[in-house]
Design a protein around this motif. Structure first.
Motif, PDB file in Angstrom:
ATOM      1  N   LEU A  53       1.301  -1.310   0.415  1.00  0.00           N
ATOM      2  CA  LEU A  53      -0.042  -0.161   0.305  1.00  0.00           C
ATOM      3  C   LEU A  53       0.533   1.515  -0.454  1.00  0.00           C
ATOM      4  O   LEU A  53       0.389   2.206  -0.247  1.00  0.00           O
ATOM      5  CB  LEU A  53      -0.994   0.071   0.800  1.00  0.00           C
ATOM      6  N   HIS A  54       2.239   1.513   0.779  1.00  0.00           N
ATOM      7  CA  HIS A  54       2.970   2.191   0.397  1.00  0.00           C
ATOM      8  C   HIS A  54       3.242   2.988  -0.963  1.00  0.00           C
ATOM      9  O   HIS A  54       3.775   3.837  -1.087  1.00  0.00           O
ATOM     10  CB  HIS A  54       3.851   2.176   1.459  1.00  0.00           C
ATOM     11  N   LYS A  55       3.179   2.082  -1.745  1.00  0.00           N
ATOM     12  CA  LYS A  55       3.106   2.502  -3.293  1.00  0.00           C
ATOM     13  C   LYS A  55       1.801   3.259  -3.857  1.00  0.00           C
ATOM     14  O   LYS A  55       2.160   3.747  -4.701  1.00  0.00           O
ATOM     15  CB  LYS A  55       4.003   1.335  -3.917  1.00  0.00           C
ATOM     16  N   GLY A  56       1.344   3.323  -3.284  1.00  0.00           N
ATOM     17  CA  GLY A  56      -0.719   4.247  -3.806  1.00  0.00           C
ATOM     18  C   GLY A  56       0.216   5.514  -3.410  1.00  0.00           C
ATOM     19  O   GLY A  56       1.110   5.921  -2.796  1.00  0.00           O
ATOM     20  N   SER A  57      -0.769   6.277  -2.900  1.00  0.00           N
ATOM     21  CA  SER A  57      -1.030   7.839  -3.163  1.00  0.00           C
ATOM     22  C   SER A  57      -2.368   8.202  -2.247  1.00  0.00           C
ATOM     23  O   SER A  57      -2.887   6.771  -2.077  1.00  0.00           O
ATOM     24  CB  SER A  57      -2.067   8.507  -4.692  1.00  0.00           C
ATOM     25  N   VAL A  58      -1.705   9.089  -1.324  1.00  0.00           N
ATOM     26  CA  VAL A  58      -2.746   9.674  -0.004  1.00  0.00           C
ATOM     27  C   VAL A  58      -3.264   9.790  -1.046  1.00  0.00           C
ATOM     28  O   VAL A  58      -2.804  11.360  -1.753  1.00  0.00           O
ATOM     29  CB  VAL A  58      -1.412  10.320   1.067  1.00  0.00           C
ATOM     30  N   ILE A  59      -5.370  10.146  -0.502  1.00  0.00           N
ATOM     31  CA  ILE A  59      -5.726  11.186  -0.767  1.00  0.00           C
ATOM     32  C   ILE A  59      -6.703  11.475   0.003  1.00  0.00           C
ATOM     33  O   ILE A  59      -7.776  10.433   0.377  1.00  0.00           O
ATOM     34  CB  ILE A  59      -6.739  10.452  -2.555  1.00  0.00           C
ATOM     35  N   ASP A  60      -6.954  12.980   1.173  1.00  0.00           N
ATOM     36  CA  ASP A  60      -7.662  13.003   1.502  1.00  0.00           C
ATOM     37  C   ASP A  60      -7.412  11.855   2.513  1.00  0.00           C
ATOM     38  O   ASP A  60      -8.823  11.511   3.579  1.00  0.00           O
ATOM     39  CB  ASP A  60      -9.147  12.978   0.862  1.00  0.00           C
ATOM     40  N   ASP A  61      -6.386  11.889   3.856  1.00  0.00           N
ATOM     41  CA  ASP A  61      -6.140  10.407   4.688  1.00  0.00           C
ATOM     42  C   ASP A  61      -6.491   9.841   4.178  1.00  0.00           C
ATOM     43  O   ASP A  61      -6.858   8.776   5.431  1.00  0.00           O
ATOM     44  CB  ASP A  61      -6.940  11.303   5.793  1.00  0.00           C
ATOM     45  N   ARG A  62      -6.644   9.131   2.481  1.00  0.00           N
ATOM     46  CA  ARG A  62      -7.246   7.921   2.379  1.00  0.00           C
ATOM     47  C   ARG A  62      -5.695   7.131   1.882  1.00  0.00           C
ATOM     48  O   ARG A  62      -5.381   7.877   0.919  1.00  0.00           O
ATOM     49  CB  ARG A  62      -8.478   7.245   1.838  1.00  0.00           C
ATOM     50  N   ILE A  63      -5.565   6.196   2.312  1.00  0.00           N
ATOM     51  CA  ILE A  63      -4.346   5.190   1.053  1.00  0.00           C
ATOM     52  C   ILE A  63      -4.885   4.546   0.427  1.00  0.00           C
ATOM     53  O   ILE A  63      -6.339   3.568   0.646  1.00  0.00           O
ATOM     54  CB  ILE A  63      -3.626   4.312   2.111  1.00  0.00           C
ATOM     55  N   GLU A  64      -4.229   4.868  -0.828  1.00  0.00           N
ATOM     56  CA  GLU A  64      -5.512   4.074  -2.091  1.00  0.00           C
ATOM     57  C   GLU A  64      -3.885   3.058  -2.733  1.00  0.00           C
ATOM     58  O   GLU A  64      -3.028   3.154  -2.699  1.00  0.00           O
ATOM     59  CB  GLU A  64      -5.337   5.174  -3.259  1.00  0.00           C
ATOM     60  N   CYS A  65      -4.635   2.046  -2.942  1.00  0.00           N
ATOM     61  CA  CYS A  65      -4.174   0.858  -3.299  1.00  0.00           C
ATOM     62  C   CYS A  65      -3.266   1.341  -4.920  1.00  0.00           C
ATOM     63  O   CYS A  65      -4.199   1.464  -5.613  1.00  0.00           O
ATOM     64  CB  CYS A  65      -4.613  -0.492  -3.606  1.00  0.00           C
ATOM     65  N   PRO A  66      -2.505   0.869  -4.905  1.00  0.00           N
ATOM     66  CA  PRO A  66      -1.540   1.401  -6.796  1.00  0.00           C
ATOM     67  C   PRO A  66      -1.650  -0.034  -6.734  1.00  0.00           C
ATOM     68  O   PRO A  66      -2.203   0.542  -8.548  1.00  0.00           O
ATOM     69  CB  PRO A  66      -0.234   1.045  -6.004  1.00  0.00           C
ATOM     70  N   TYR A  67      -2.638  -1.043  -6.513  1.00  0.00           N
ATOM     71  CA  TYR A  67      -2.756  -2.120  -8.054  1.00  0.00           C
ATOM     72  C   TYR A  67      -4.312  -2.458  -8.477  1.00  0.00           C
ATOM     73  O   TYR A  67      -4.376  -1.954  -9.872  1.00  0.00           O
ATOM     74  CB  TYR A  67      -2.411  -3.603  -7.200  1.00  0.00           C
ATOM     75  N   HIS A  68      -4.760  -1.805  -7.724  1.00  0.00           N
ATOM     76  CA  HIS A  68      -6.862  -2.007  -7.858  1.00  0.00           C
ATOM     77  C   HIS A  68      -7.226  -0.865  -7.254  1.00  0.00           C
ATOM     78  O   HIS A  68      -8.734  -0.483  -7.809  1.00  0.00           O
ATOM     79  CB  HIS A  68      -6.854  -3.233  -7.886  1.00  0.00           C
ATOM     80  N   GLY A  69      -7.018  -0.069  -6.606  1.00  0.00           N
ATOM     81  CA  GLY A  69      -7.306   1.693  -6.672  1.00  0.00           C
ATOM     82  C   GLY A  69      -8.781   1.838  -5.064  1.00  0.00           C
ATOM     83  O   GLY A  69      -8.818   2.535  -5.019  1.00  0.00           O
ATOM     84  N   LEU A  70      -7.963   0.419  -4.766  1.00  0.00           N
ATOM     85  CA  LEU A  70      -9.470  -0.071  -3.650  1.00  0.00           C
ATOM     86  C   LEU A  70      -8.639   1.438  -2.066  1.00  0.00           C
ATOM     87  O   LEU A  70      -7.368   1.359  -2.022  1.00  0.00           O
ATOM     88  CB  LEU A  70      -9.329  -1.209  -2.759  1.00  0.00           C
ATOM     89  N   GLN A  71      -8.999   1.780  -1.857  1.00  0.00           N
ATOM     90  CA  GLN A  71      -8.885   3.011  -0.608  1.00  0.00           C
ATOM     91  C   GLN A  71      -9.099   2.596   1.162  1.00  0.00           C
ATOM     92  O   GLN A  71     -10.415   2.091   1.049  1.00  0.00           O
ATOM     93  CB  GLN A  71      -9.690   4.935  -0.717  1.00  0.00           C
ATOM     94  N   PHE A  72      -7.920   3.007   1.612  1.00  0.00           N
ATOM     95  CA  PHE A  72      -8.012   2.212   3.256  1.00  0.00           C
ATOM     96  C   PHE A  72      -8.467   3.870   3.911  1.00  0.00           C
ATOM     97  O   PHE A  72      -6.737   4.359   3.750  1.00  0.00           O
ATOM     98  CB  PHE A  72      -7.203   1.686   3.554  1.00  0.00           C
ATOM     99  N   GLY A  73      -8.879   3.673   4.960  1.00  0.00           N
ATOM    100  CA  GLY A  73      -8.500   5.331   5.968  1.00  0.00           C
ATOM    101  C   GLY A  73      -7.739   4.974   7.151  1.00  0.00           C
ATOM    102  O   GLY A  73      -7.216   3.888   6.706  1.00  0.00           O
ATOM    103  N   MET A  74      -7.804   5.709   7.771  1.00  0.00           N
ATOM    104  CA  MET A  74      -6.282   5.792   8.691  1.00  0.00           C
ATOM    105  C   MET A  74      -6.548   4.547  10.041  1.00  0.00           C
ATOM    106  O   MET A  74      -5.620   4.221  10.739  1.00  0.00           O
ATOM    107  CB  MET A  74      -5.740   6.667   9.260  1.00  0.00           C
ATOM    108  N   ASP A  75      -7.972   4.561  10.421  1.00  0.00           N
ATOM    109  CA  ASP A  75      -8.678   3.747  10.951  1.00  0.00           C
ATOM    110  C   ASP A  75      -8.490   1.824   9.923  1.00  0.00           C
ATOM    111  O   ASP A  75      -8.358   0.789  10.543  1.00  0.00           O
ATOM    112  CB  ASP A  75      -9.839   3.678  11.080  1.00  0.00           C
ATOM    113  N   GLY A  76      -7.697   1.566   8.884  1.00  0.00           N
ATOM    114  CA  GLY A  76      -7.496   0.613   8.713  1.00  0.00           C
ATOM    115  C   GLY A  76      -8.398  -0.323   7.532  1.00  0.00           C
ATOM    116  O   GLY A  76      -8.726  -1.123   6.669  1.00  0.00           O
ATOM    117  N   ARG A  77      -9.690   0.391   7.647  1.00  0.00           N
ATOM    118  CA  ARG A  77     -11.389  -0.103   7.135  1.00  0.00           C
ATOM    119  C   ARG A  77     -11.600   0.873   5.127  1.00  0.00           C
ATOM    120  O   ARG A  77     -11.058   1.446   5.201  1.00  0.00           O
ATOM    121  CB  ARG A  77     -12.168   0.689   7.761  1.00  0.00           C
ATOM    122  N   CYS A  78     -11.436  -0.585   4.908  1.00  0.00           N
ATOM    123  CA  CYS A  78     -11.753  -0.287   3.419  1.00  0.00           C
ATOM    124  C   CYS A  78     -12.915   1.786   3.462  1.00  0.00           C
ATOM    125  O   CYS A  78     -13.956   0.627   3.913  1.00  0.00           O
ATOM    126  CB  CYS A  78     -12.046  -1.173   2.639  1.00  0.00           C
TER     127      CYS A  78
END
Length: 349
Positions: A53-78
């Motif tokens: 996940l660290h290879k993805g982007s940060v969008i409004d305090d969400r981590i976007e997976c670089p592979y398929h675009g799922l986004q995870f909040g800082m609480d770990g939930r998609c």
């Protein structure tokens, strides 16, 4: 093979910002600050196809997976699925770990979150440096963390491995030991010895007494005070350095070694800072680590005590440290508390 219920150093606070990954206790961990500057730690492996996940982007305090675009909040939930009807599976989450920012460091708790008490973090006992950055560094070592703890809790090796640089060569040591259920300390003085080059940076006498106090606190904090004094003086009257060595297991055979150094003399001399970094980095990367790696190789993957190591008077702290680690791991695994403290070393003496 790791104590999980304890605070480990994950990073220097200055490292935190954009997402980056660090393996801790065998787990890939993503470290990042949110928009407010608060530090966070979460699993770095996307639960979909296991992308980092660290290879993805940060969008409004969400981590976007670089592979398929799922986004995870800082609480770990998609919180966003860009595919199909956008439904988010219940298993779409990553673990999160409690973190604390203190003393210029990011501390992480990898065990049961409810047990993570920030007040249990011990004082590092560093000399106050006001707003000036503390001298320190991070070294990756390709050795088992327990070998690093052996190396730090038994400094009798310094008179050989670091002769003349970090320690007087082959000097007679007067030592006393202390231990609790979660810590071990060794207090040593070498009297009337040549000043090693590391202490000569701020002690201008060619000969003196060299005082060394080192204390390990489970799971990975090692506090150290070194002092060079005129012969017969108390340690606090001399040139004093206080250091911490923070040992964080990465994998079964690799270890994060964080260190910080402070002193009571020539505190604003940047050239001494640079020389200190060079001396400590050289000692650990060209002297300590190669020896520990050679020991690890000759152990052939076998458990330390199964090889029936010789027990010398200088081995009290290292042996007690290993027994405490074993006991705490056993307790976490429901195998009962660790053995009586006095019995831990008596059994192999």
């Amino acid at each position: 093979m790791f104590i999980t219920n304890g605070w480990y150093c994950a990073a220097f606070a200055s490292e935190m910002g954009a997402p980056f990954a660090r393996r801790i206790l065998g787990q890939p961990v993503l470290l990042v600050r949110d928009a407010s500057g608060a530090p966070h730690a979460m699993g770095d492996r996307c639960p979909h196809r296991f992308a980092p996940l660290h290879k993805g982007s940060v969008i409004d305090d969400r981590i976007e997976c670089p592979y398929h675009g799922l986004q995870f909040g800082m609480d770990g939930r998609c919180v966003h699925n860009p595919h199909g009807d956008g439904r988010i599976p219940g298993a779409a989450k990553v673990p999160v770990y409690p973190v604390v920012e203190r003393d210029g460091l990011i501390w992480i708790w990898m065990g049961h979150p409810e047990a993570a008490d920030p007040s249990s973090l011990p004082d590092l006992h560093l000399i106050d440096r006001s707003s000036r950055p503390i001298v320190g560094g991070h070294i990756m070592m390709d050795v088992d963390y327990r070998l690093v703890l052996d190396n730090l809790t038994d400094l009798s090796h310094a008179a050989y491995i670091h002769a003349g640089t970090l320690s007087p060569s082959r000097a007679k040591r007067e030592s006393t030991n202390e231990a609790t259920s979660h810590s071990v300390a060794v207090h040593t003085v070498m009297r009337g010895v040549p000043t090693p080059s590391s202490q000569a940076l701020y002690f201008d006498q060619p000969v003196g007494d060299y005082h060394s106090d080192i204390e390990w606190i489970a799971p990975g904090i090692v506090r150290q005070q070194l002092a060079m004094t005129a012969c017969g003086e108390d340690a606090d009257a001399g040139a004093v350095t206080r250091n911490v060595h923070l040992i964080t297991p990465a994998t079964a055979t690799s270890t994060h070694y964080f260190w910080m150094h402070t002193r009571n003399r020539l505190m604003d001399d940047r050239s001494i800072d640079e020389q200190t970094v060079a001396i400590i980095t050289n000692a650990f990367t060209t002297e300590d680590e190669p020896m520990m790696a050679a020991c690890q190789d000759y152990m052939g993957g076998k458990a330390f005590f199964s090889l029936k190591p010789l027990y010398l008077a200088t081995d009290f702290a290292g042996t007690r440290c290993r027994r405490i680690v074993e006991g705490l791991i056993a307790a976490e695994n429901g195998e009962g508390g660790h053995a009586d403290a006095d019995a831990m070393t008596d059994e192999i003496a």
